[in-house]
Design an enzyme around this catalytic site. Structure first.
Site, mmCIF file in Angstrom:
data_model
loop_
_atom_site.group_PDB
_atom_site.id
_atom_site.type_symbol
_atom_site.label_atom_id
_atom_site.label_comp_id
_atom_site.label_asym_id
_atom_site.label_seq_id
_atom_site.Cartn_x
_atom_site.Cartn_y
_atom_site.Cartn_z
ATOM 1 C CB CYS A 85 -0.947 0.000 1.186
ATOM 2 S SG CYS A 85 -2.203 -1.259 1.006
HETATM 3 P P1 NAD Z 1 -4.344 -8.548 -3.993
HETATM 4 O O1 NAD Z 1 -3.468 -8.355 -5.149
HETATM 5 O O2 NAD Z 1 -3.896 -9.357 -2.818
HETATM 6 O O3 NAD Z 1 -5.727 -9.188 -4.487
HETATM 7 C C1 NAD Z 1 -6.422 -8.793 -5.607
HETATM 8 C C2 NAD Z 1 -7.304 -9.956 -6.072
HETATM 9 O O4 NAD Z 1 -8.155 -9.501 -7.123
HETATM 10 C C3 NAD Z 1 -6.531 -11.139 -6.628
HETATM 11 O O5 NAD Z 1 -6.985 -12.328 -6.011
HETATM 12 C C4 NAD Z 1 -6.876 -11.137 -8.135
HETATM 13 O O6 NAD Z 1 -6.873 -12.420 -8.703
HETATM 14 C C5 NAD Z 1 -8.261 -10.536 -8.086
HETATM 15 N N1 NAD Z 1 -8.729 -9.940 -9.350
HETATM 16 C C6 NAD Z 1 -8.045 -9.179 -10.241
HETATM 17 N N2 NAD Z 1 -8.854 -8.792 -11.245
HETATM 18 C C7 NAD Z 1 -10.068 -9.313 -10.991
HETATM 19 C C8 NAD Z 1 -11.325 -9.246 -11.650
HETATM 20 N N3 NAD Z 1 -11.501 -8.560 -12.770
HETATM 21 N N4 NAD Z 1 -12.367 -9.912 -11.098
HETATM 22 C C9 NAD Z 1 -12.223 -10.617 -9.949
HETATM 23 N N5 NAD Z 1 -11.073 -10.695 -9.286
HETATM 24 C C10 NAD Z 1 -10.009 -10.050 -9.792
HETATM 25 O O7 NAD Z 1 -4.765 -7.072 -3.516
HETATM 26 P P2 NAD Z 1 -5.016 -6.546 -2.023
HETATM 27 O O8 NAD Z 1 -3.750 -6.406 -1.273
HETATM 28 O O9 NAD Z 1 -6.140 -7.319 -1.422
HETATM 29 O O10 NAD Z 1 -5.520 -5.061 -2.354
HETATM 30 C C11 NAD Z 1 -6.777 -4.817 -2.963
HETATM 31 C C12 NAD Z 1 -7.059 -3.329 -2.883
HETATM 32 O O11 NAD Z 1 -7.192 -2.916 -1.510
HETATM 33 C C13 NAD Z 1 -5.944 -2.428 -3.449
HETATM 34 O O12 NAD Z 1 -6.526 -1.312 -4.041
HETATM 35 C C14 NAD Z 1 -5.163 -2.026 -2.212
HETATM 36 O O13 NAD Z 1 -4.502 -0.800 -2.385
HETATM 37 C C15 NAD Z 1 -6.260 -1.891 -1.188
HETATM 38 N N6 NAD Z 1 -5.824 -2.076 0.199
HETATM 39 C C16 NAD Z 1 -4.931 -3.076 0.510
HETATM 40 C C17 NAD Z 1 -4.556 -3.275 1.836
HETATM 41 C C18 NAD Z 1 -3.566 -4.355 2.199
HETATM 42 O O14 NAD Z 1 -3.053 -4.301 3.327
HETATM 43 N N7 NAD Z 1 -3.272 -5.303 1.351
HETATM 44 C C19 NAD Z 1 -5.093 -2.450 2.851
HETATM 45 C C20 NAD Z 1 -6.013 -1.474 2.500
HETATM 46 C C21 NAD Z 1 -6.372 -1.292 1.166
#
Ligand code: NAD
Length: 427
Positions: free
Chosen positions: A264
């Protein structure tokens, strides 16, 4: 109420399982068949404390599919939790959000009843209304805020304690425009006792960026002061204990070390910088925050060279590869620039991490494929007299570092007590 969650990564899985814990039925959607299979088998595709236990306990209350139609028709609210990584120039890559919005639009076209779509992915101000909304409208043939609801609900969870954070947040921020959506989200989040801040959609988007930018600034600021402390022979941890007692400042998230990483802060700060520049603003502080953070992990190597001037052929043990403890996430981990530098100096690297070795090897093939991996931290200590501590896993506290040169980026007290030579990065 039934909920669907698009994207089963750290945020999606924790959000979905959090809603299951609150009593809702949840349908997960992902494009990755392996993740779908694991979820349906009650196995967590990521490591997060308590997650798999919850998945086993509540089997039957959730399932995963790649079929958007099925997920949308079996739920009233859909959360978009797909990734929003950085492009090469630091700007935000919206391709996953866009493809999710298109697929949700197509599915909504087939649905007669009212449905609320909530963007939970971190997106820059304006994205929900200027990118997500038109795509859903185009593919569904429906109008936002009339035929379907649209909201933005940033997530503030911390990996490692993500479930606890989701269920006990400091606040819930809800960016809404219409009353109907607001009421549905109020009802959905009713079981969570936390202040709920209703704002307009782009304000909600900005609150997330401002929060992450501030936290990153707090750490880079601490590290800059910490580097001065190190030169003066002052323990910066004592300094920030004293500084943090001022209630205007707060002691939380105010430690010195080798900087921030993860999925992030780096991408969000960079995206905000690019956005500011696009708007003709020069984000001086944010740029400095990134610069301090890029230099900080290399301080560990500088300190190492004080004691081992020639790294050529030397075996160096690295404890920790995850960007922080209690996660297997290695995105932007400080271990990467450190190990890269060690390899450039022709050192041999043996590394250990309780959860992140597989991810490290996969994510960073340029360095991850060139180092050896130990099966225990003890094996690292046996293999080398020179140890770098990169992630503060609790198990590293239980080790005996006698006879070793330890350069510590995170402050492991047992190393400080037992090592032959001990250097803390800012203490
Ligand atoms: P991640 O990469 O771990 O997971 C994303 C998931 O989305 C993957 O499983 C991928 O296969 C799936 N995906 C991609 N395209 C898709 C589609 N079209 N349809 C369905 N699934 C699809 O990401 P994350 O770390 O969970 O982060 C997600 C969002 O949340 C980001 O914007 C991030 O900035 C935000 N965020 C993350 C955190 C954190 O600590 N990881 C905290 C707060 C906010």
């Amino acid at each position: 109420m039934k909920v669907s969650v698009v994207g089963c990564g750290y945020v999606g899985l924790v959000t979905g399982m959090g809603f299951v814990r609150l009593g809702y039925d949840v349908v997960f959607v992902d494009i990755d068949d392996k993740k779908i299979e694991m979820i349906n088998d009650a196995r967590a595709p990521i490591y997060e404390s308590g997650l798999e236990e919850l998945m086993r306990e509540f089997r039957g209350k959730y399932y995963a599919t790649s079929d958007y139609f099925e997920a949308i028709s079996n739920s009233e609210v859909t959360f978009i939790c797909v990734g929003t990584p950085s492009k090469k120039d630091g700007s935000i890559d919206l391709q996953y959000v866009e493809s999710a919005a298109r697929a949700i639009g197509r599915a909504l076209k087939e649905k007669d009843s009212y449905h609320v779509v909530v963007v939970k992915s971190t997106v820059l101000p304006g994205t929900t209304e200027n990118t997500v909304k038109p795509l859903i409208e185009k593919y569904s043939g429906k109008k936002a805020f009339e035929d379907f609801g649209l909201a933005m609900n940033p997530e503030f969870l911390r990996e490692g304690v993500a479930l606890r954070d989701f269920l006990n947040p400091d606040r819930i921020v809800l960016g809404v425009r219409d009353d109907r959506t607001r009421q549905i989200l109020e009802r959905l989040y009713k079981p969570i006792k936390a202040p709920k801040l209703f704002v307009d959609i782009k304000t909600a988007e900005m609150i997330k960026y401002a929060s992450n930018a501030f936290l990153a600034t707090k750490i880079s600021f601490a590290n800059e002061i910490g580097n001065i402390c190190k030169k003066l022979g002052i323990d910066s941890w004592e300094v920030f204990k004293g500084v943090g007692l001022d209630h205007r400042i707060s002691p939380h998230f105010f430690r010195t070390g080798i900087g921030w990483g993860g999925s992030c802060f780096p991408k969000d700060v960079k995206a905000l910088i690019r956005k500011a520049e696009e708007l003709g603003e020069e984000p001086l502080i944010l740029k400095a925050v990134v610069e301090v953070n890029e230099k900080q992990p290399l301080k560990l190597i500088e300190l190492l060279k004080k004691h081992v001037p020639k790294l050529n052929g030397k075996t160096v043990g690295v404890l920790g590869l995850a960007f922080k403890p209690n996660t297997d996430d290695v995105r932007e981990t400080r271990a990467y620039p450190i190990i890269k530098k060690l390899l450039e100096e022709n050192a041999k690297v043996i590394a250990y991490d309780p959860k992140a070795m597989e991810n490290f090897r996969r994510f960073y093939p340029d360095v991850g494929g060139k180092i050896s991996y130990a099966t225990s931290p003890g094996e690292v200590l046996n293999a080398s007299d020179v140890i770098l501590i990169v992630t503060e896993w609790e198990e590293f506290e239980g080790l005996d570092y006698s006879g070793k040169i330890v350069i510590d980026g995170r402050r492991i007290r047992s190393a400080e007590k037992t090592a032959k030579v001990y250097e803390g990065v800012c203490w």
